[in-house]
Design a protein around this motif. Structure first.
Motif, PDB file in Angstrom:
ATOM      1  N   TYR A  67      -6.239   7.733  -8.111  1.00 41.30           N
ATOM      2  CA  TYR A  67      -5.440   8.944  -7.902  1.00 41.30           C
ATOM      3  C   TYR A  67      -5.392   9.252  -6.407  1.00 41.30           C
ATOM      4  CZ  TYR A  67     -10.174  10.939  -7.913  1.00 41.30           C
ATOM      5  OH  TYR A  67     -11.507  11.184  -7.664  1.00 41.30           O
ATOM      6  N   VAL A  68      -4.351   9.966  -6.021  1.00 44.59           N
ATOM      7  CA  VAL A  68      -4.149  10.287  -4.608  1.00 44.59           C
ATOM      8  C   VAL A  68      -4.996  11.483  -4.190  1.00 44.59           C
ATOM      9  CG1 VAL A  68      -2.452  11.429  -3.103  1.00 44.59           C
ATOM     10  CG2 VAL A  68      -1.882   9.250  -4.182  1.00 44.59           C
ATOM     11  N   LEU A  69      -5.553  11.400  -2.986  1.00 44.49           N
ATOM     12  CA  LEU A  69      -6.181  12.566  -2.356  1.00 44.49           C
ATOM     13  C   LEU A  69      -5.126  13.140  -1.400  1.00 44.49           C
ATOM     14  CD1 LEU A  69      -9.661  10.989  -1.505  1.00 44.49           C
ATOM     15  CD2 LEU A  69      -9.111  12.510  -3.421  1.00 44.49           C
ATOM     16  N   PRO A  70      -4.551  14.269  -1.738  1.00 45.15           N
ATOM     17  CA  PRO A  70      -3.360  14.719  -0.984  1.00 45.15           C
ATOM     18  C   PRO A  70      -3.636  15.168   0.453  1.00 45.15           C
ATOM     19  CG  PRO A  70      -3.963  16.323  -2.661  1.00 45.15           C
ATOM     20  CD  PRO A  70      -4.877  15.153  -2.850  1.00 45.15           C
ATOM     21  N   HIS A  71      -4.890  15.463   0.787  1.00 45.00           N
ATOM     22  CA  HIS A  71      -5.158  16.071   2.096  1.00 45.00           C
ATOM     23  C   HIS A  71      -4.721  15.192   3.263  1.00 45.00           C
ATOM     24  CE1 HIS A  71      -6.978  18.550   5.157  1.00 45.00           C
ATOM     25  NE2 HIS A  71      -7.541  17.466   5.650  1.00 45.00           N
ATOM     26  N   ALA A  72      -5.126  13.899   3.216  1.00 45.39           N
ATOM     27  CA  ALA A  72      -4.846  12.999   4.346  1.00 45.39           C
ATOM     28  C   ALA A  72      -3.341  12.810   4.531  1.00 45.39           C
ATOM     29  CB  ALA A  72      -5.527  11.651   4.115  1.00 45.39           C
ATOM     30  N   LEU A  73      -2.637  12.599   3.422  1.00 42.87           N
ATOM     31  CA  LEU A  73      -1.179  12.454   3.496  1.00 42.87           C
ATOM     32  C   LEU A  73      -0.547  13.719   4.045  1.00 42.87           C
ATOM     33  CD1 LEU A  73      -0.326  10.764   0.075  1.00 42.87           C
ATOM     34  CD2 LEU A  73      -0.166   9.703   2.334  1.00 42.87           C
ATOM     35  N   GLY A  74      -1.069  14.859   3.605  1.00 37.34           N
ATOM     36  CA  GLY A  74      -0.523  16.143   4.051  1.00 37.34           C
ATOM     37  C   GLY A  74      -0.697  16.337   5.546  1.00 37.34           C
ATOM     38  N   GLU A  75      -1.835  15.905   6.051  1.00 33.39           N
ATOM     39  CA  GLU A  75      -2.089  16.078   7.488  1.00 33.39           C
ATOM     40  C   GLU A  75      -1.118  15.227   8.310  1.00 33.39           C
ATOM     41  OE1 GLU A  75      -5.888  16.397  10.569  1.00 33.39           O
ATOM     42  OE2 GLU A  75      -6.002  14.957   8.949  1.00 33.39           O
ATOM     43  N   LYS A 130      -8.598  -0.682  -2.199  1.00 31.84           N
ATOM     44  CA  LYS A 130      -9.856  -0.423  -1.480  1.00 31.84           C
ATOM     45  C   LYS A 130      -9.562   0.080  -0.060  1.00 31.84           C
ATOM     46  CE  LYS A 130     -14.217  -2.494   0.028  1.00 31.84           C
ATOM     47  NZ  LYS A 130     -14.149  -1.733   1.271  1.00 31.84           N
ATOM     48  N   LYS A 131      -8.569  -0.536   0.595  1.00 32.46           N
ATOM     49  CA  LYS A 131      -8.206  -0.085   1.945  1.00 32.46           C
ATOM     50  C   LYS A 131      -7.708   1.363   1.928  1.00 32.46           C
ATOM     51  CE  LYS A 131      -7.542  -4.104   4.739  1.00 32.46           C
ATOM     52  NZ  LYS A 131      -6.898  -4.587   5.964  1.00 32.46           N
ATOM     53  N   LEU A 132      -6.927   1.685   0.908  1.00 31.77           N
ATOM     54  CA  LEU A 132      -6.440   3.067   0.781  1.00 31.77           C
ATOM     55  C   LEU A 132      -7.602   4.024   0.524  1.00 31.77           C
ATOM     56  CD1 LEU A 132      -3.223   2.503  -1.400  1.00 31.77           C
ATOM     57  CD2 LEU A 132      -3.301   3.180   1.018  1.00 31.77           C
ATOM     58  N   ARG A 133      -8.554   3.573  -0.264  1.00 34.50           N
ATOM     59  CA  ARG A 133      -9.723   4.431  -0.555  1.00 34.50           C
ATOM     60  C   ARG A 133     -10.575   4.615   0.693  1.00 34.50           C
ATOM     61  NH1 ARG A 133     -13.178   2.539  -5.451  1.00 34.50           N
ATOM     62  NH2 ARG A 133     -13.896   1.118  -3.828  1.00 34.50           N
ATOM     63  N   ASP A 134     -10.779   3.526   1.424  1.00 34.74           N
ATOM     64  CA  ASP A 134     -11.573   3.605   2.664  1.00 34.74           C
ATOM     65  C   ASP A 134     -10.955   4.573   3.670  1.00 34.74           C
ATOM     66  OD1 ASP A 134     -13.298   1.782   1.598  1.00 34.74           O
ATOM     67  OD2 ASP A 134     -12.579   0.068   2.765  1.00 34.74           O
ATOM     68  N   ALA A 135      -9.618   4.669   3.653  1.00 27.92           N
ATOM     69  CA  ALA A 135      -8.935   5.568   4.588  1.00 27.92           C
ATOM     70  C   ALA A 135      -8.823   6.992   4.044  1.00 27.92           C
ATOM     71  CB  ALA A 135      -7.543   5.015   4.906  1.00 27.92           C
ATOM     72  N   GLY A 136      -9.360   7.219   2.851  1.00 30.99           N
ATOM     73  CA  GLY A 136      -9.353   8.573   2.291  1.00 30.99           C
ATOM     74  C   GLY A 136      -8.025   8.995   1.684  1.00 30.99           C
ATOM     75  N   LEU A 137      -7.166   8.019   1.395  1.00 31.24           N
ATOM     76  CA  LEU A 137      -5.866   8.363   0.795  1.00 31.24           C
ATOM     77  C   LEU A 137      -5.914   8.415  -0.725  1.00 31.24           C
ATOM     78  CD1 LEU A 137      -4.899   7.129   3.688  1.00 31.24           C
ATOM     79  CD2 LEU A 137      -2.693   7.109   2.549  1.00 31.24           C
ATOM     80  N   VAL A 138      -6.799   7.634  -1.306  1.00 32.03           N
ATOM     81  CA  VAL A 138      -6.936   7.645  -2.768  1.00 32.03           C
ATOM     82  C   VAL A 138      -8.419   7.611  -3.113  1.00 32.03           C
ATOM     83  CG1 VAL A 138      -4.777   6.306  -3.006  1.00 32.03           C
ATOM     84  CG2 VAL A 138      -6.977   5.127  -3.158  1.00 32.03           C
ATOM     85  N   ARG A 193       0.836  -1.209   0.000  1.00 31.87           N
ATOM     86  CA  ARG A 193       0.000   0.000   0.000  1.00 31.87           C
ATOM     87  C   ARG A 193       0.870   1.259   0.000  1.00 31.87           C
ATOM     88  NH1 ARG A 193      -3.291  -3.131   3.517  1.00 31.87           N
ATOM     89  NH2 ARG A 193      -2.716  -1.977   5.388  1.00 31.87           N
ATOM     90  N   LEU A 194       1.961   1.204   0.738  1.00 31.34           N
ATOM     91  CA  LEU A 194       2.857   2.364   0.772  1.00 31.34           C
ATOM     92  C   LEU A 194       3.460   2.619  -0.617  1.00 31.34           C
ATOM     93  CD1 LEU A 194       4.832   3.526   3.714  1.00 31.34           C
ATOM     94  CD2 LEU A 194       6.127   3.357   1.594  1.00 31.34           C
ATOM     95  N   GLN A 195       3.857   1.546  -1.301  1.00 29.38           N
ATOM     96  CA  GLN A 195       4.413   1.719  -2.647  1.00 29.38           C
ATOM     97  C   GLN A 195       3.333   2.144  -3.645  1.00 29.38           C
ATOM     98  OE1 GLN A 195       6.706  -2.064  -3.100  1.00 29.38           O
ATOM     99  NE2 GLN A 195       8.443  -0.734  -3.522  1.00 29.38           N
ATOM    100  N   LEU A 196       2.105   1.671  -3.447  1.00 30.80           N
ATOM    101  CA  LEU A 196       1.004   2.117  -4.311  1.00 30.80           C
ATOM    102  C   LEU A 196       0.815   3.630  -4.193  1.00 30.80           C
ATOM    103  CD1 LEU A 196      -1.756  -0.625  -3.848  1.00 30.80           C
ATOM    104  CD2 LEU A 196      -0.802   0.135  -6.026  1.00 30.80           C
ATOM    105  N   VAL A 197       0.793   4.107  -2.952  1.00 33.21           N
ATOM    106  CA  VAL A 197       0.642   5.556  -2.738  1.00 33.21           C
ATOM    107  C   VAL A 197       1.835   6.288  -3.349  1.00 33.21           C
ATOM    108  CG1 VAL A 197       0.625   7.369  -0.965  1.00 33.21           C
ATOM    109  CG2 VAL A 197      -0.813   5.346  -0.691  1.00 33.21           C
ATOM    110  N   ASP A 198       3.006   5.689  -3.211  1.00 32.88           N
ATOM    111  CA  ASP A 198       4.218   6.296  -3.754  1.00 32.88           C
ATOM    112  C   ASP A 198       4.120   6.473  -5.273  1.00 32.88           C
ATOM    113  OD1 ASP A 198       6.890   7.223  -3.006  1.00 32.88           O
ATOM    114  OD2 ASP A 198       7.601   5.624  -4.323  1.00 32.88           O
ATOM    115  N   VAL A 199       3.606   5.452  -5.945  1.00 36.74           N
ATOM    116  CA  VAL A 199       3.429   5.553  -7.400  1.00 36.74           C
ATOM    117  C   VAL A 199       2.365   6.588  -7.740  1.00 36.74           C
ATOM    118  CG1 VAL A 199       2.521   4.358  -9.441  1.00 36.74           C
ATOM    119  CG2 VAL A 199       4.165   3.204  -7.960  1.00 36.74           C
ATOM    120  N   LEU A 200       1.219   6.483  -7.077  1.00 36.82           N
ATOM    121  CA  LEU A 200       0.080   7.323  -7.449  1.00 36.82           C
ATOM    122  C   LEU A 200       0.347   8.807  -7.221  1.00 36.82           C
ATOM    123  CD1 LEU A 200      -2.895   5.141  -6.132  1.00 36.82           C
ATOM    124  CD2 LEU A 200      -2.194   5.481  -8.510  1.00 36.82           C
TER     125      LEU A 200
END
Lengths: 117, 117
Positions: free
Chosen positions: B103-111, B83-91, B48-55
């Motif tokens: 695609y990434v939703l930058p807000h959660a990562l930014g927080e 799906k887990k990333l989407r449920d957590a609001g990251l993508v 999941r971390l690498q998925l976010v890294d790519v996206l």
């Protein structure tokens, strides 16, 4: 950088349907991803996150006995969370008499923070 | 800021043994800690971390079919992680024809990044 756009038969898209632009590869390799994910997983609990928040903002080492009143959980539960943080390399502890004193190891947090930037 | 230094009888330290300096309170409140921990938990897996890294390094939306060749797991497994990333609001994702584009939703990562700084 080029990537292999060949798809396996299972993934083959219907003729005429264009799928994607080439994507970038992950910037973090598998080994770093395992390390970062371990840190993130340790922070994946509100109490552990708040424990780290207290410890890293405190200049010195903090006695478990001072942490307990800050949280609405029992001392064994708190110690369990602290152990998970220690196993993940986020904190370490030192025993003085009857009490364990905890402090943050900034490196792991720093690495995750750097990746998030 | 003052904190209650009274200890319960169970925690009472032996006479003469000094325990601790007063600690600071967590800077993040319970509600924010729950939100940040949910994001951290979603990142608590190397794939999941690498998925976010790519996206997040990709300018646009990325088709699942382009992500699969980058990882040594099956498409259903990858979709489960997404799906887990989407449920957590990251993508988030958008369906185009047969394929889902992420695609990434930058807000959660930014927080989380802001908290780690």
């Amino acid at each position: 950088m080029t990537i292999d756009l060949e798809l396996t038969p299972k993934q083959k898209r219907p003729a005429g349907e264009r799928c994607c632009e080439p994507v970038v590869y992950p910037d973090v390799d598998r080994e770093q991803a395992i390390r970062l994910a371990e840190v993130a997983k340790a922070l994946g609990d509100p109490i552990r996150l708040q424990l780290v928040d207290v410890l890293r903002r405190h200049a010195g080492k903090v006695c478990v006995c001072e942490l307990v009143p800050l949280f609405d959980v029992s001392q064994p539960t708190l110690s369990h969370h602290l152990k998970k943080l220690r196993d993940a390399g986020l904190v370490d502890s030192e025993r003085r008499g009857l009490w364990a004193y905890y402090y943050v190891l900034p490196h792991a947090l720093g690495e995750l923070g750097a990746w998030l930037r």
